[in-house]
Design a protein around this motif. Structure first.
Motif, PDB file in Angstrom:
ATOM      1  N   ASP A  20       6.614 -12.635 -41.998  1.00 28.66           N
ATOM      2  CA  ASP A  20       5.462 -12.853 -40.844  1.00 28.66           C
ATOM      3  C   ASP A  20       4.473 -13.169 -42.295  1.00 28.66           C
ATOM      4  OD1 ASP A  20       5.599 -10.267 -41.934  1.00 28.66           O
ATOM      5  OD2 ASP A  20       4.615  -9.354 -40.307  1.00 28.66           O
ATOM      6  N   GLU A  21       4.820 -13.255 -43.643  1.00 26.02           N
ATOM      7  CA  GLU A  21       4.060 -14.098 -44.416  1.00 26.02           C
ATOM      8  C   GLU A  21       4.624 -14.990 -44.655  1.00 26.02           C
ATOM      9  OE1 GLU A  21       3.185 -11.518 -47.855  1.00 26.02           O
ATOM     10  OE2 GLU A  21       4.942  -9.968 -47.265  1.00 26.02           O
ATOM     11  N   LEU A  22       4.016 -16.208 -45.692  1.00 25.09           N
ATOM     12  CA  LEU A  22       4.598 -17.228 -46.331  1.00 25.09           C
ATOM     13  C   LEU A  22       4.570 -17.409 -47.905  1.00 25.09           C
ATOM     14  CD1 LEU A  22       2.996 -20.149 -44.355  1.00 25.09           C
ATOM     15  CD2 LEU A  22       5.174 -19.647 -44.308  1.00 25.09           C
ATOM     16  N   PRO A  23       5.457 -17.582 -48.799  1.00 26.58           N
ATOM     17  CA  PRO A  23       5.253 -17.440 -49.988  1.00 26.58           C
ATOM     18  C   PRO A  23       4.223 -17.941 -50.609  1.00 26.58           C
ATOM     19  CG  PRO A  23       7.447 -18.245 -49.672  1.00 26.58           C
ATOM     20  CD  PRO A  23       6.654 -18.206 -48.276  1.00 26.58           C
ATOM     21  N   PRO A  24       3.177 -17.417 -51.558  1.00 21.97           N
ATOM     22  CA  PRO A  24       2.322 -18.195 -52.369  1.00 21.97           C
ATOM     23  C   PRO A  24       2.567 -19.388 -53.418  1.00 21.97           C
ATOM     24  CG  PRO A  24       2.958 -16.768 -54.007  1.00 21.97           C
ATOM     25  CD  PRO A  24       3.986 -16.266 -52.781  1.00 21.97           C
ATOM     26  N   GLY A  25       1.728 -19.803 -52.856  1.00 24.39           N
ATOM     27  CA  GLY A  25       1.322 -21.607 -53.382  1.00 24.39           C
ATOM     28  C   GLY A  25       1.981 -22.966 -51.814  1.00 24.39           C
ATOM     29  N   ARG A  26       2.631 -22.005 -50.809  1.00 28.16           N
ATOM     30  CA  ARG A  26       2.431 -23.856 -49.758  1.00 28.16           C
ATOM     31  C   ARG A  26       0.870 -23.338 -49.419  1.00 28.16           C
ATOM     32  NH1 ARG A  26       7.375 -23.416 -46.527  1.00 28.16           N
ATOM     33  NH2 ARG A  26       5.854 -25.575 -45.956  1.00 28.16           N
ATOM     34  N   THR A  27       0.291 -25.211 -49.099  1.00 32.15           N
ATOM     35  CA  THR A  27      -0.646 -25.550 -49.199  1.00 32.15           C
ATOM     36  C   THR A  27      -0.992 -25.356 -47.572  1.00 32.15           C
ATOM     37  OG1 THR A  27      -0.222 -27.727 -49.723  1.00 32.15           O
ATOM     38  CG2 THR A  27      -0.679 -26.909 -51.876  1.00 32.15           C
ATOM     39  N   PRO A  28      -2.202 -25.113 -46.997  1.00 34.46           N
ATOM     40  CA  PRO A  28      -2.228 -25.241 -45.619  1.00 34.46           C
ATOM     41  C   PRO A  28      -2.681 -26.975 -45.542  1.00 34.46           C
ATOM     42  CG  PRO A  28      -4.548 -24.811 -46.791  1.00 34.46           C
ATOM     43  CD  PRO A  28      -3.461 -24.559 -47.750  1.00 34.46           C
ATOM     44  N   ILE A  29      -1.986 -26.677 -43.933  1.00 30.21           N
ATOM     45  CA  ILE A  29      -1.343 -28.425 -43.574  1.00 30.21           C
ATOM     46  C   ILE A  29      -2.324 -28.784 -42.448  1.00 30.21           C
ATOM     47  CG2 ILE A  29      -0.301 -30.155 -42.589  1.00 30.21           C
ATOM     48  CD1 ILE A  29       2.394 -27.719 -43.479  1.00 30.21           C
ATOM     49  N   VAL A  30      -3.753 -30.097 -43.164  1.00 29.94           N
ATOM     50  CA  VAL A  30      -4.194 -30.067 -42.104  1.00 29.94           C
ATOM     51  C   VAL A  30      -4.105 -31.652 -40.909  1.00 29.94           C
ATOM     52  CG1 VAL A  30      -6.551 -31.973 -42.110  1.00 29.94           C
ATOM     53  CG2 VAL A  30      -6.230 -30.148 -44.101  1.00 29.94           C
ATOM     54  N   THR A  31      -3.748 -30.925 -39.791  1.00 29.05           N
ATOM     55  CA  THR A  31      -3.642 -31.559 -38.514  1.00 29.05           C
ATOM     56  C   THR A  31      -4.998 -32.839 -37.747  1.00 29.05           C
ATOM     57  OG1 THR A  31      -1.600 -30.323 -38.179  1.00 29.05           O
ATOM     58  CG2 THR A  31      -2.664 -31.795 -36.828  1.00 29.05           C
ATOM     59  N   ARG A  32      -4.077 -33.949 -37.669  1.00 29.00           N
ATOM     60  CA  ARG A  32      -5.011 -35.062 -37.154  1.00 29.00           C
ATOM     61  C   ARG A  32      -3.955 -34.642 -35.671  1.00 29.00           C
ATOM     62  NH1 ARG A  32      -8.924 -32.838 -39.336  1.00 29.00           N
ATOM     63  NH2 ARG A  32     -10.077 -32.810 -40.592  1.00 29.00           N
ATOM     64  N   VAL A  33      -4.758 -36.119 -34.983  1.00 29.35           N
ATOM     65  CA  VAL A  33      -4.316 -36.261 -33.394  1.00 29.35           C
ATOM     66  C   VAL A  33      -4.816 -37.640 -33.387  1.00 29.35           C
ATOM     67  CG1 VAL A  33      -4.423 -36.590 -30.493  1.00 29.35           C
ATOM     68  CG2 VAL A  33      -4.313 -34.264 -32.304  1.00 29.35           C
ATOM     69  N   VAL A  34      -4.509 -38.513 -33.763  1.00 32.91           N
ATOM     70  CA  VAL A  34      -5.152 -39.661 -33.328  1.00 32.91           C
ATOM     71  C   VAL A  34      -3.862 -40.939 -32.657  1.00 32.91           C
ATOM     72  CG1 VAL A  34      -5.131 -42.034 -35.464  1.00 32.91           C
ATOM     73  CG2 VAL A  34      -5.467 -39.998 -36.029  1.00 32.91           C
ATOM     74  N   SER A  35      -5.397 -41.549 -32.112  1.00 34.51           N
ATOM     75  CA  SER A  35      -4.824 -42.625 -31.101  1.00 34.51           C
ATOM     76  C   SER A  35      -4.040 -43.750 -31.975  1.00 34.51           C
ATOM     77  CB  SER A  35      -5.550 -43.407 -30.249  1.00 34.51           C
ATOM     78  OG  SER A  35      -5.121 -44.791 -29.389  1.00 34.51           O
ATOM     79  N   ASP A  36      -2.416 -44.208 -31.314  1.00 38.53           N
ATOM     80  CA  ASP A  36      -2.199 -45.480 -31.478  1.00 38.53           C
ATOM     81  C   ASP A  36      -3.129 -46.634 -31.839  1.00 38.53           C
ATOM     82  OD1 ASP A  36       0.517 -47.324 -30.542  1.00 38.53           O
ATOM     83  OD2 ASP A  36       1.075 -46.168 -32.187  1.00 38.53           O
ATOM     84  N   HIS A  37      -3.651 -46.525 -31.530  1.00 36.48           N
ATOM     85  CA  HIS A  37      -4.383 -48.027 -31.747  1.00 36.48           C
ATOM     86  C   HIS A  37      -4.602 -47.943 -33.109  1.00 36.48           C
ATOM     87  CE1 HIS A  37      -4.659 -48.335 -27.474  1.00 36.48           C
ATOM     88  NE2 HIS A  37      -5.355 -47.810 -26.723  1.00 36.48           N
ATOM     89  N   ARG A  38      -5.279 -47.137 -33.786  1.00 33.94           N
ATOM     90  CA  ARG A  38      -6.147 -46.669 -35.318  1.00 33.94           C
ATOM     91  C   ARG A  38      -4.696 -46.776 -35.633  1.00 33.94           C
ATOM     92  NH1 ARG A  38      -8.913 -41.396 -34.545  1.00 33.94           N
ATOM     93  NH2 ARG A  38      -9.726 -42.008 -36.842  1.00 33.94           N
TER      94      ARG A  38
END
Length: 699
Positions: free
Chosen positions: A452-470
């Protein structure tokens, strides 16, 4: 297990031991629905109910109500506008109503002739023509009203409601519904203290004064009783499987801190997290016992399950035995092999590998190494369990992404152990975290370990929802990432154009990106490519020579390229939540800030479905695999979660893990007591509810 069925009597509507050729179409349809025993019919509960217990006046009906009326026909005519239809006007003395039929026969016109008095039932709507009913059911007026609500059952083609209702009543009358719960047990909910017969009789034919809401949300006491019974059957069955397995024998593999285990720990270029150390100890304790380990190791994407499996393998090898690791895809098997060879060969441990596309000569060499025992560890796909694969002395089987394998495949791997009367230890791994309630019910026969823990050094991932028009903006962002020396995944849901799903195919996307990014190597990977071609593409991407990899979901599991920092998922609304989370986990593996772009398309002029919106929202709000899993369970229910356990494990039909967790706790506490003190009742209870399905839980 068939104790419950000993008391079953044959029923006219049910196919008994009848030769298949003499079965009627409805009898075949009953079998198709799984309604074979009397108890199966008794447990086939209604989807909904119709109220035929009272007659109402049209003046008292609100729009949208389903009502039963008695009225006189005042007009009956066929009209051709806007299409051929039969319009019948009726008057019940309080108001009039037009009944509209688009499909009708001469018999309809005869029964609905002017002057006839009829009883009709249907949904009443308002409108330009006053009150209307579309295709109501009708018959001549008079006769007794129903005394209970009329059940409507789920059915299949060729099985009419009337036939199914008669079959259910016969089943209900003939099934052995005698008590299987021990006398004097405390109920988790005092409202559940109905007898099974009372509960089933009521749910098939509820009295008209019942609260329909309590039937629909399954909070009625009769429902509580059935949920308790169902959860108890599941717990008894899982616990029986676990106890039967505990009687089997496995080699006791003693952990040597100074042996290969310790050498591997020293040689690794990283330290273990606390969670990995804890899980390693749990596995080592299991391996030291003479009872076969049956442990599920769950850890989020990138939590470091492979190294834990490698350490477990070293315990087996140190003790002089072999270990097998089976993965669902060649790409994943190849990655595991490369990683394990890098870690273990310097320690003098030989690793063999088996995949379907291997050359004959290479395969023959590998098979000889495995049979002689020269290869201490064998990594591969389903090829590992083929008949001609002979192990010298297999003691530990590791199955990665276990939900991708069927029960038969897991049993085949267990059968690879040559020593008479012994079973190999089994470690099953999954990156799809399993919510607590699911682990307590469907996986109650397994011991569960969690990283239940990730190894150190894993960078957080930013998630974005984008319409196909863009889309153009996303392509521009890819260009910026490539200039910084980064790599990018672009995932498409389908390989080929499909008329049903108007999706941009992977090939077209590959061509578009190649054009938009001149001078950049853009690769294409999909499941229909020859294996050698897939490997060549992956090698180029892994080596950093390829900037963009356009792929279908073959990269969902296990691909590890630390330099990849952007994941674009096209038509994200078409993926399941766990799958989106798995794909997202392919980035954020290095030091660079990483992002996941969820591109969604909306139907022409339409909106995303509520389910799709919930999924995308969950992805933006959390990176936590356990939270993702909890929400996925809420959105989808347990069915899809269980993967191969579905090939026989009884999915809960009545209980709901979200709302009925207190009933699950009760069933978990009662199951061991029942098996110890009332084994005969326990066996009858399992037989009644599960029939032969409980066999599957032993895999």
């Amino acid at each position: 297990m068939g104790l419950a069925s000993r008391h079953n009597h044959p029923m006219p509507a049910k196919p008994a031991a009848t030769p298949a050729k003499t079965l009627s179409a409805p009898q075949k349809a009953l079998i198709k629905l799984g309604l074979v025993r009397d108890i199966d019919l008794a447990l086939h509960l209604p989807l909904r109910y119709e109220d035929e217990t009272r007659i109402v006046k049209l003046r008292d009906v609100r729009e949208g109500d389903t009502a039963q009326i008695e009225a006189t026909v005042t007009a009956c005519e066929i009209t051709m506008r806007p299409r051929r239809q039969l319009l019948v006007t009726v008057d019940d003395g309080s108001d009039t109503c037009v009944m509209r039929f688009f499909s009708f026969y001469p018999s309809h016109q005869k029964a609905l002739a002017v002057g006839n008095r009829i009883r009709a039932r249907g949904e009443v709507k308002g409108g330009f023509m006053g009150l209307t009913m579309m295709h109501p059911t009708f018959k001549a007026a008079g006769g007794n009203l129903a005394e209970a609500l009329t059940p409507v059952y789920s059915t299949v083609a060729g099985l009419a409601q009337a036939y199914l209702r008669r079959a259910v009543i016969t089943g209900l009358n003939h099934a052995d519904l005698s008590e299987t719960l021990p006398p004097g047990i405390p109920w988790p909910d005092p409202r559940g203290a109905w007898s099974l017969r009372e509960a089933l009789q009521f749910l098939h034919h509820p009295t008209p004064d019942v609260s329909l809401a309590s039937l629909e949300d399954r909070s009625h006491p009769a429902w509580i009783r059935l949920k308790c019974e169902e959860l108890l059957a599941q717990q008894l069955s899982q616990l029986t499987a676990k106890r039967e397995r505990d009687l089997l024998r496995a080699p006791a593999l003693k952990h040597k801190a100074q042996g290969l285990y310790g050498q591997l720990l020293k040689a690794l270029p990283f330290g273990l997290t606390n969670a990995q150390q804890r899980v390693g100890r749990e596995i080592a304790q299991d391996l030291a016992r003479q009872v076969p380990m049956h442990r599920l190791l769950q850890g989020d994407v990138g939590a470091g399950k492979t190294v834990v499996a490698a350490l477990a393998a070293m315990v087996a090898v140190d003790a002089g035995w072999q270990c097998a690791l089976m993965a669902p895809t060649e790409i994943l098997a190849t990655q595991h092999f490369a990683k394990l060879v890098g870690w273990l060969e310097p320690l003098g441990v030989k690793v063999a590998w088996l995949i379907g596309s291997q050359k004959k000569k290479e395969r023959a060499a590998m098979l000889a190494m495995i049979e002689s025992g020269e290869a201490a560890l064998v990594v591969g796909t389903h090829a590992v369990i083929q008949e001609h694969v002979k192990f010298k002395n297999l003691a530990l089987a590791v199955i990665d992404e276990q939900h991708r394998f069927g029960v038969a495949q897991r049993l085949a791997l267990r059968g690879k152990m040559q020593e008479g009367g012994m079973e190999p230890h089994m470690l099953m791994m999954t990156a799809t975290p399993i919510p607590r309630t699911l682990a307590m019910s469907y996986y109650a026969d397994l011991d569960v370990s969690v990283i239940d823990e990730l190894p150190p050094g894993r960078t957080p991932i930013v998630t974005r929802v984008v319409s196909d028009h863009r889309r153009d903006e996303v392509v521009a962002r890819i260009g910026a990432q490539l200039q910084q020396g980064r790599q990018v995944y672009w995932v498409c849901p389908l390989i080929e154009e499909s008329e049903a799903l108007d999706l941009t195919n992977a090939t077209q996307t590959h061509a578009d990106l190649s054009e938009a990014l001149p001078g950049v190597m853009v690769g294409l990977l999909h499941s229909r490519m020859p294996v050698a071609e897939k490997k060549a593409v992956m090698d180029l991407f892994t080596a950093g020579q390829m900037g963009v990899l356009v792929s279908t979901t073959v990269i969902e599991v296990g691909v590890d390229v630390p330099n990849a920092s952007l994941m674009v998922i096209e038509h994200a609304e078409r993926f399941g939540l766990s799958q989106l989370h798995q794909l997202r986990g392919r980035v954020g593996r290095g030091a660079a800030a990483s992002a996941c772009v969820l591109l969604y398309g909306t139907p022409e002029g339409g909106r995303l479905s509520e389910t799709a919106r919930e999924r995308l929202r969950a992805m933006v709000e959390t990176n936590d695999g356990f939270e993702i899993a909890r929400r996925d369970l809420e959105i989808r229910g347990p069915g899809e979660f269980l993967g191969a356990r579905q090939s026989g494990a009884p999915l809960l039909r009545f209980a709901d893990l979200e709302t009925d967790s207190h009933l699950l706790d009760w069933a978990r506490a009662l199951a061991p007591q029942m098996l110890d003190q009332h084994p005969y009742l326990a066996e009858r209870h399992i037989g009644r509810w599960l029939g032969g399905k409980s066999e599957y839980l032993k895999a």
